[in-house]
Each structure stands twice: as structure tokens, then as C-alpha cells.
Write an enzyme that holds these catalytic residues in place. Sequence first.
Site, PDB file in Angstrom:
ATOM      1  N   THR A   1      -6.828  -9.905 -73.410  1.00 25.99           N
ATOM      2  CA  THR A   1      -7.391 -11.145 -73.953  1.00 25.99           C
ATOM      3  C   THR A   1      -8.272 -11.808 -72.886  1.00 25.99           C
ATOM      4  O   THR A   1      -7.775 -12.487 -71.981  1.00 25.99           O
ATOM      5  CB  THR A   1      -6.243 -12.116 -74.314  1.00 25.99           C
TER       6      THR A   1
ATOM      7  N   THR B   1      -8.133  -5.427 -68.623  1.00 21.66           N
ATOM      8  CA  THR B   1      -8.329  -5.286 -70.067  1.00 21.66           C
ATOM      9  C   THR B   1      -7.321  -6.170 -70.782  1.00 21.66           C
ATOM     10  O   THR B   1      -6.182  -6.300 -70.341  1.00 21.66           O
ATOM     11  CB  THR B   1      -8.174  -3.824 -70.523  1.00 21.66           C
TER      12      THR B   1
ATOM     13  N   THR C   1     -11.416  -1.184 -74.236  1.00 19.52           N
ATOM     14  CA  THR C   1     -12.262  -1.470 -73.086  1.00 19.52           C
ATOM     15  C   THR C   1     -12.006  -0.421 -72.015  1.00 19.52           C
ATOM     16  O   THR C   1     -10.897   0.092 -71.911  1.00 19.52           O
ATOM     17  CB  THR C   1     -11.834  -2.861 -72.571  1.00 19.52           C
TER      18      THR C   1
HETATM   19  N1  ASP Z   1     -11.042  -7.977 -72.056  1.00 21.03           N
HETATM   20  C1  ASP Z   1     -11.969  -7.668 -73.126  1.00 21.03           C
HETATM   21  C2  ASP Z   1     -12.627  -8.935 -73.600  1.00 21.03           C
HETATM   22  O1  ASP Z   1     -11.955  -9.943 -73.717  1.00 21.03           O
HETATM   23  C3  ASP Z   1     -11.321  -6.981 -74.293  1.00 21.03           C
HETATM   24  C4  ASP Z   1     -10.385  -5.839 -73.994  1.00 21.03           C
HETATM   25  O2  ASP Z   1     -10.029  -5.588 -72.850  1.00 21.03           O
HETATM   26  O3  ASP Z   1      -9.996  -5.129 -74.956  1.00 21.03           O
HETATM   27  O4  ASP Z   1     -13.787  -8.908 -73.919  1.00 21.03           O
END
Ligand code: ASP
Length: 310
Positions: free
Chosen positions: A230, A228, A177
Site C-alpha cells: 500500500t 511493495t 510490483t
Molecule cells: N506500492 C505500489 C503502489 O502503491 C503497489 C504495489 O506494490 O503493489 O503504487
Amino acid sequence: MIRLALHGGAGELDDGADTREQRAALQRIAAEGLQMLRHGGSSLDVVERMVIRLEECPLFNAGVGGVLNRDGLPELDAAIMDGRDRACGAVAGVSHSKSPVRLARAVMERSPHVMFMGAGADALNAELGLDVVAPDYFITDLRRRQLRKAQTHQVIVLDHDSAYDDPPPAAGGGFGTVGAVALDAHGHLAAATSTGGLTNKHPGRIGDTPVIGAGTFADDRSAAISCTGTGEAFIRAGFGFDVDAQMHYAGAALADACARSLERVAAYGGRGGCIAIDRDGRIALPFNSRAMFRAWIGDDGEIRVAVGAN
Ligand code: ASP
């Protein structure tokens, strides 16, 4: 005073992973942002440009190279926020809008609303004359392979949890991300984030990225924040609003506030991190995963890039 920070995602990267390409991309993109800020560019323009560049780069999980859902399709999320007045725009689950973050900005500036989803968001993108693409535009071979592997293991994964990647992610390209936060010469903060979400996610799943006050937040009175990790845990923590509340109501320092909010993320079973800049130009880049791709420009005007501890 000008400040900038970018991230290219957080995850459990192997120690020996080759991250040179991602580091070089972050360095190059941050250099462009630095020039814009030095020439008086607004933090809003800078964070949008940084995230567009990162969306265009197939090395990251946003725009081109975004991860795929269970059905093998990209469903992209993005948000942008202006610290001057908390104006914001967000889109979720788009697959025909060439730049999700540009659409998020258009939602903020050219619609009376804050958040659009799916087909309606893609239709707005076309109505506003922004670039339209077929979903294939976003899909890379690496992401197809990652999806197959995740489906074999029956898991839903953060995009660079390398245990499930074949070949290892940094070797094949394809990381996290993306996000940007900036403080401009006029004293204004802004934040933007864009993502493909999680590999093998259920169609329709939305993470923290487009949720204002969770994965994306900016207020000139406190800080600009892009997260970024979970997404579900960041939403439960209300990450951006939680950092803001600690600073605004309890006078907490940025680094302390981010650390405490990250503890809440961990308590909810989440991993990841954030990039954050406060109104006085202090920068915090905490993460509780093994790695977070990041670049930042502090008081000395030098661009620094780091992945793990350094
Ligand atoms: N935070 C993003 C999501 O949950 C994923 C990530 O940061 O890799 O969609």
C-alpha cells in the site's frame, strides 16, 4: 561478496494459487543477475537489468501487464538509486516510455534532475532516444478484466488481492510490483522498483515506488531497499529513510530496522513488504501481507524463490 534479491509484489494471495509461472520467471531472471554479478557487473546495472526483465514479463504489475487506472490506462512509476552517492532518478505516471526504469536511470544520469512526471517524463524519454510505445503496448486482457471487476466492486486494489480477481490471479498470470536490490563485488549497493500502481486508481495517483526514500532507497553506508504494498502507508512511514536512520544513527541491524518500519506501515493501515540488503550482505525480506513474491541469493550462491512462508 555478491548478493541479489528480487520481488514480484506483495498481496493477499489464496493459499492454493498456482504460482509456478511467476516462480520460474523470478528464478530465470535472478540467474541472469547472478551471472552479471559474478562477472563483476555493477549493482546499478544489475538492478536496472532485473527490473527491465520484470517489466517485459506480463506476469507482473510493471511495464507490460501493469495494472490500469480508472480510465483504463496504464500510468507507470519507477525509480532507481545508486548507493555510492545516493544519485537517483524517478518517473511517475508514464504511459509511452517502454521501460520506466530505464527512463528513471536516464533521469539520474542524463538530466540534472531527480524526478519527472507524466507527459514531460514521456517527452524526455523520446528526447533521450529511448524506446517509445503506445499505451496499448502495456495493456493485457487480464488487467482489463481486473479493472472491470474492481469497478463493479467500487474498490481500488493492490494488484494481487485475489478476492477481486477473475480468474484468480496466478491462474491468469498478472502479479505484483517489481523490484531489485543488489550488492556487487566492489561493495556497492543499488535498488530499483517499477510498478503500475493500484488497479482502478484515480488518474494522477502516485504511490511509494518513485518516491525516493519511501519505496526505493540505497546508501552504501546502510542498505538497499525496494518496497511493495500500500504505497500511501509506505510514503507516510518514509520506509527507506526510516530503515536507513535506524541503521545509521541507532546502529540497528537490517532485519530489526525493516521490521520496525513495517510496523509503522501497518499502523498507517498498510500491507506489503520489502527486499533489503545491507553493506555486509545481510538480506531481509519481511512482509505483513499473506504473500510476497521474492527471489534471493545469499552466501551459498544458490537462488531461492518463495511466495508465502516458502
Ligand atoms: N506500492 C505500489 C503502489 O502503491 C503497489 C504495489 O506494490 O503493489 O503504487
